[in-house]
Design an enzyme around this catalytic site. Sequence first.
Site, short mmCIF file in Angstrom:
data_model
loop_
_atom_site.label_atom_id
_atom_site.label_comp_id
_atom_site.label_asym_id
_atom_site.label_seq_id
_atom_site.Cartn_x
_atom_site.Cartn_y
_atom_site.Cartn_z
N GLU A 215 0.29 -1.23 -0.25
CA GLU A 215 0.41 0.26 -0.19
C GLU A 215 1.17 0.77 0.05
O GLU A 215 1.89 1.72 1.61
CB GLU A 215 -0.66 -0.40 1.50
CG GLU A 215 -1.84 -1.29 0.91
CD GLU A 215 -3.10 -1.00 0.55
OE1 GLU A 215 -2.50 -0.22 -0.36
OE2 GLU A 215 -3.68 -2.09 0.42
N CYS A 249 -2.48 8.91 2.36
CA CYS A 249 -1.88 8.50 1.71
C CYS A 249 -2.70 8.66 0.38
O CYS A 249 -2.99 8.67 -1.33
CB CYS A 249 -1.62 7.23 1.31
SG CYS A 249 -2.81 6.26 2.11
#
Length: 469
Positions: A215, A249
């Site tokens: 990720e 993010c």
Amino acid sequence: MNTDPQTIAQVFALQKDGVVARRTSFDYNARKAALDKLEAKILAEEGAICAALDADFGKHRDEVMLTEILPILLEITHTRKHLRRWMRSRRAASGLAFLGTSARVRPTPKGTALVIAPWNFPFNLAIGPVVSALAAGCSVILKPSELTPATSSLIKRKLAETFPPELVTVVEGGVDVATALLDLPFDHIFFTGSPEVGQIVMGAAAQTLATVTLELGGKSPVIVGPDANIRHAARWIAWGRFMNGGQACVATDHVYVHASVKDDFLKAMDTQILRMYGTEPLQSDNLAKMAHPRQWARVADLIDDARTKGAMVLTGGQTDAATRKITPTILLDVHEDMDVQQTEIFGPILPVMPYTNIDDVIGKINAAAHPLALYVFGSNALADKVIAATTSGTVGVNMSVMVFAHPSAPFGGVGRSGNGGAHGYAGFAAFSAMRQVLRLRFFPFHLVFPPYTTRTRRLVALFRRIVRV
């Protein structure tokens, strides 16, 4: 625990020794009980979690609840509700080619898992993969970020109180500890962080052939169409950019706004910033600080670089090294040689760029690395056009950030923004090996075994006619 390589290896060996036993003993009831214990511990320690995040980030308690604790509780609830069904073997259709056999796919725990968590959401992004690993029947060694020491220490203490070390162990430390962990032959590695470190993790995993979930992140663009609800778009974009001090993010990294609504959008953004953080954002309890001094300096330098190269600071631009805070900042007149356009911002800065032709915007998005998230505000027709013409890990239409938290849909990136899926069934599947079990019932396959003869060729020809290949 002591984090020298020998001790880490001993803990890993302890977990590895339990792999075979867990395949039968860590059944549905045991996994559900583990999730129950984790949930109970989180509920009992809400105050301590909020205090740790306040110490590391200066995050408002409500923001901690919304972004760190509630998503994990939702993840546990969703996983527990569906776990029995996820664990069942499922039938795989055989068709004429395998007439006389039965095939099933049985989810099997991969074994030992390593979770390396980042500093930006140090509780959420550490515990989320642990939920998936336990659901899949794996043991976990978790390394939280050394850059958020209060939260990391809390996680270590509370998980040690909840689980035996052969099931879950937390190892604190920096790069040397991460390197020692990556040298071990884990069965699966779940890493959340930057693409640069992700490459190192993938390289280490290749040495032991461990599977990986990465990720990562990148620059997540936003498109505001000419028919967008401007007030609605500004509300979601402001929250998506400035929540957690911009350190997310899936944050709204930069905005392409149609020229016809640019002025209205900028006014709406200014209104939203004022509403969220007041006239003195540096003193606002609602604005999180940068997680560490190096991060503060990096983001402050992005503003200085943009100013020096001709960007207009429409809103914000103030920085305070003592508090590690940076005011929500909107930049205009940005161009590609500015650092803010070349790197993931990861701070409360929002470049806004007008456009007139959506195809030009799509071309710019496709020319860059695939984003983790892509956001479109406007009509379904606009959204569908953008979705069809681009690639990204996720897409949010008329909303931002929430793509991360949905429990039933996989979350993950593409290429430089990551690979693999997280949350819900996707998280369960990431830590599971989908094992094929094929049983022969009655078909005489042995008729085509050697020695090969005229009869063999006739049987092959008959088979091809039957299955039409």
